[in-house]
Scaffold this motif. Sequence first.
Motif, PDB file in Angstrom:
ATOM      1  N   ILE A 127      -8.936   3.519   3.495  1.00  0.00           N
ATOM      2  CA  ILE A 127     -10.320   3.504   3.964  1.00  0.00           C
ATOM      3  C   ILE A 127     -11.110   2.542   3.094  1.00  0.00           C
ATOM      4  N   ILE A 128     -11.816   1.643   3.737  1.00  0.00           N
ATOM      5  CA  ILE A 128     -12.640   0.673   3.018  1.00  0.00           C
ATOM      6  C   ILE A 128     -14.092   1.048   3.210  1.00  0.00           C
ATOM      7  N   GLU A 129     -14.743   1.412   2.103  1.00  0.00           N
ATOM      8  CA  GLU A 129     -16.170   1.733   2.114  1.00  0.00           C
ATOM      9  C   GLU A 129     -16.909   0.541   1.521  1.00  0.00           C
ATOM     10  N   ALA A 130     -17.535  -0.237   2.382  1.00  0.00           N
ATOM     11  CA  ALA A 130     -18.244  -1.431   1.927  1.00  0.00           C
ATOM     12  C   ALA A 130     -19.736  -1.255   2.183  1.00  0.00           C
ATOM     13  N   ASP A 131     -20.522  -1.642   1.205  1.00  0.00           N
ATOM     14  CA  ASP A 131     -21.970  -1.622   1.348  1.00  0.00           C
ATOM     15  C   ASP A 131     -22.363  -2.540   2.496  1.00  0.00           C
TER      16      ASP A 131
ATOM     17  N   GLU B 261     -11.106 -10.275   3.048  1.00  0.00           N
ATOM     18  CA  GLU B 261     -10.207 -10.553   1.928  1.00  0.00           C
ATOM     19  C   GLU B 261      -9.512  -9.276   1.451  1.00  0.00           C
ATOM     20  N   VAL B 262     -10.267  -8.192   1.333  1.00  0.00           N
ATOM     21  CA  VAL B 262      -9.673  -6.911   0.907  1.00  0.00           C
ATOM     22  C   VAL B 262      -8.705  -6.401   1.970  1.00  0.00           C
ATOM     23  N   MET B 263      -9.088  -6.495   3.240  1.00  0.00           N
ATOM     24  CA  MET B 263      -8.196  -6.046   4.318  1.00  0.00           C
ATOM     25  C   MET B 263      -6.904  -6.863   4.331  1.00  0.00           C
ATOM     26  N   ASP B 264      -7.011  -8.155   4.149  1.00  0.00           N
ATOM     27  CA  ASP B 264      -5.837  -9.024   4.134  1.00  0.00           C
ATOM     28  C   ASP B 264      -4.926  -8.685   2.965  1.00  0.00           C
ATOM     29  N   THR B 265      -5.516  -8.440   1.809  1.00  0.00           N
ATOM     30  CA  THR B 265      -4.748  -8.084   0.616  1.00  0.00           C
ATOM     31  C   THR B 265      -3.978  -6.784   0.835  1.00  0.00           C
ATOM     32  N   VAL B 266      -4.633  -5.814   1.429  1.00  0.00           N
ATOM     33  CA  VAL B 266      -4.010  -4.515   1.677  1.00  0.00           C
ATOM     34  C   VAL B 266      -2.893  -4.637   2.713  1.00  0.00           C
ATOM     35  N   ARG B 267      -3.108  -5.445   3.720  1.00  0.00           N
ATOM     36  CA  ARG B 267      -2.088  -5.605   4.764  1.00  0.00           C
ATOM     37  C   ARG B 267      -0.878  -6.381   4.255  1.00  0.00           C
ATOM     38  N   GLN B 268      -1.053  -7.241   3.275  1.00  0.00           N
ATOM     39  CA  GLN B 268       0.067  -8.011   2.722  1.00  0.00           C
ATOM     40  C   GLN B 268       1.105  -7.127   2.042  1.00  0.00           C
ATOM     41  N   VAL B 269       0.692  -5.965   1.556  1.00  0.00           N
ATOM     42  CA  VAL B 269       1.642  -5.066   0.882  1.00  0.00           C
ATOM     43  C   VAL B 269       2.187  -4.001   1.828  1.00  0.00           C
ATOM     44  N   GLY B 270       1.905  -4.125   3.118  1.00  0.00           N
ATOM     45  CA  GLY B 270       2.499  -3.218   4.088  1.00  0.00           C
ATOM     46  C   GLY B 270       1.616  -2.112   4.601  1.00  0.00           C
ATOM     47  N   ALA B 271       0.364  -2.079   4.216  1.00  0.00           N
ATOM     48  CA  ALA B 271      -0.545  -1.049   4.730  1.00  0.00           C
ATOM     49  C   ALA B 271      -1.097  -1.529   6.072  1.00  0.00           C
ATOM     50  N   HIS B 272      -0.817  -0.763   7.099  1.00  0.00           N
ATOM     51  CA  HIS B 272      -1.278  -1.159   8.430  1.00  0.00           C
ATOM     52  C   HIS B 272      -2.236  -0.141   9.041  1.00  0.00           C
ATOM     53  N   ARG B 273      -2.485   0.932   8.345  1.00  0.00           N
ATOM     54  CA  ARG B 273      -3.423   1.946   8.840  1.00  0.00           C
ATOM     55  C   ARG B 273      -4.706   1.818   8.032  1.00  0.00           C
ATOM     56  N   LEU B 274      -5.611   1.005   8.534  1.00  0.00           N
ATOM     57  CA  LEU B 274      -6.873   0.728   7.850  1.00  0.00           C
ATOM     58  C   LEU B 274      -8.020   1.350   8.623  1.00  0.00           C
TER      59      LEU B 274
ATOM     60  N   ILE C 286      -8.457  -8.501  -7.188  1.00  0.00           N
ATOM     61  CA  ILE C 286      -7.652  -8.496  -5.966  1.00  0.00           C
ATOM     62  C   ILE C 286      -6.174  -8.281  -6.286  1.00  0.00           C
ATOM     63  N   ALA C 287      -5.672  -8.918  -7.339  1.00  0.00           N
ATOM     64  CA  ALA C 287      -4.259  -8.774  -7.713  1.00  0.00           C
ATOM     65  C   ALA C 287      -3.940  -7.339  -8.136  1.00  0.00           C
ATOM     66  N   ALA C 288      -4.824  -6.745  -8.921  1.00  0.00           N
ATOM     67  CA  ALA C 288      -4.614  -5.356  -9.352  1.00  0.00           C
ATOM     68  C   ALA C 288      -4.695  -4.407  -8.165  1.00  0.00           C
ATOM     69  N   LEU C 289      -5.609  -4.682  -7.247  1.00  0.00           N
ATOM     70  CA  LEU C 289      -5.725  -3.857  -6.035  1.00  0.00           C
ATOM     71  C   LEU C 289      -4.440  -3.927  -5.228  1.00  0.00           C
ATOM     72  N   GLN C 290      -3.889  -5.109  -5.122  1.00  0.00           N
ATOM     73  CA  GLN C 290      -2.664  -5.296  -4.349  1.00  0.00           C
ATOM     74  C   GLN C 290      -1.518  -4.470  -4.931  1.00  0.00           C
ATOM     75  N   SER C 291      -1.364  -4.474  -6.243  1.00  0.00           N
ATOM     76  CA  SER C 291      -0.264  -3.706  -6.849  1.00  0.00           C
ATOM     77  C   SER C 291      -0.502  -2.206  -6.731  1.00  0.00           C
ATOM     78  N   ARG C 292      -1.749  -1.765  -6.881  1.00  0.00           N
ATOM     79  CA  ARG C 292      -2.036  -0.322  -6.767  1.00  0.00           C
ATOM     80  C   ARG C 292      -1.802   0.179  -5.347  1.00  0.00           C
ATOM     81  N   VAL C 293      -2.226  -0.602  -4.359  1.00  0.00           N
ATOM     82  CA  VAL C 293      -2.013  -0.199  -2.967  1.00  0.00           C
ATOM     83  C   VAL C 293      -0.526  -0.238  -2.633  1.00  0.00           C
ATOM     84  N   ALA C 294       0.208  -1.195  -3.180  1.00  0.00           N
ATOM     85  CA  ALA C 294       1.656  -1.271  -2.950  1.00  0.00           C
ATOM     86  C   ALA C 294       2.349  -0.005  -3.443  1.00  0.00           C
ATOM     87  N   ASN C 295       1.914   0.522  -4.590  1.00  0.00           N
ATOM     88  CA  ASN C 295       2.497   1.768  -5.105  1.00  0.00           C
ATOM     89  C   ASN C 295       2.249   2.931  -4.154  1.00  0.00           C
ATOM     90  N   VAL C 296       1.034   3.008  -3.616  1.00  0.00           N
ATOM     91  CA  VAL C 296       0.704   4.102  -2.692  1.00  0.00           C
ATOM     92  C   VAL C 296       1.505   3.967  -1.403  1.00  0.00           C
TER      93      VAL C 296
END
Length: 136
Positions: free
Chosen positions: A98-102, A112-125, A78-88
């Motif tokens: 886009i979240i592709e979940a089984d 949890e993934v959506m919350d992590t992504v939104r914490q770094v400023g991504a609002h288009r999910l 989750i921490a690594a995902l947060q930093s990678r999404v923050a860079n993008v």
Amino acid sequence: MFQRDNKRKVDIRILPLIDVIFFLLVFFMLFTTFRATPAGLDIDLPQAETVTEQEQKQLTINISAQGQIYLEDEELTIAALQSRVANVINEDPEAVIIIEADREVFYDKIVEVMDTVRQVGAHRLALAAEEKVEEQ
């Protein structure tokens, strides 16, 4: 007077042809059995009737049935995902995530993934789904 029989008999050599046909058959059998999935994951997406294609710059996060998170063929925490999404998001604030979940993934993992992504400023999910096909 004398008739000559100089006509050559047509001789079709079928053995090399059989080899080529067998090779093509094996090639297409193997080619059609391999599935091209992102990150080599076999994700069984849920189906929906209102599926739309995203046309903007996007980043796809895959969540396997076991709850593992993948981004561009790489398993992340989750921490690594947060930093990678923050860079993008720093490069393009309008990027679509886009979240592709089984379909077997627990709902709390997706949140949890959506919350992590939104914490770094991504609002288009967007949540990925397959187009529903009607059975006849």
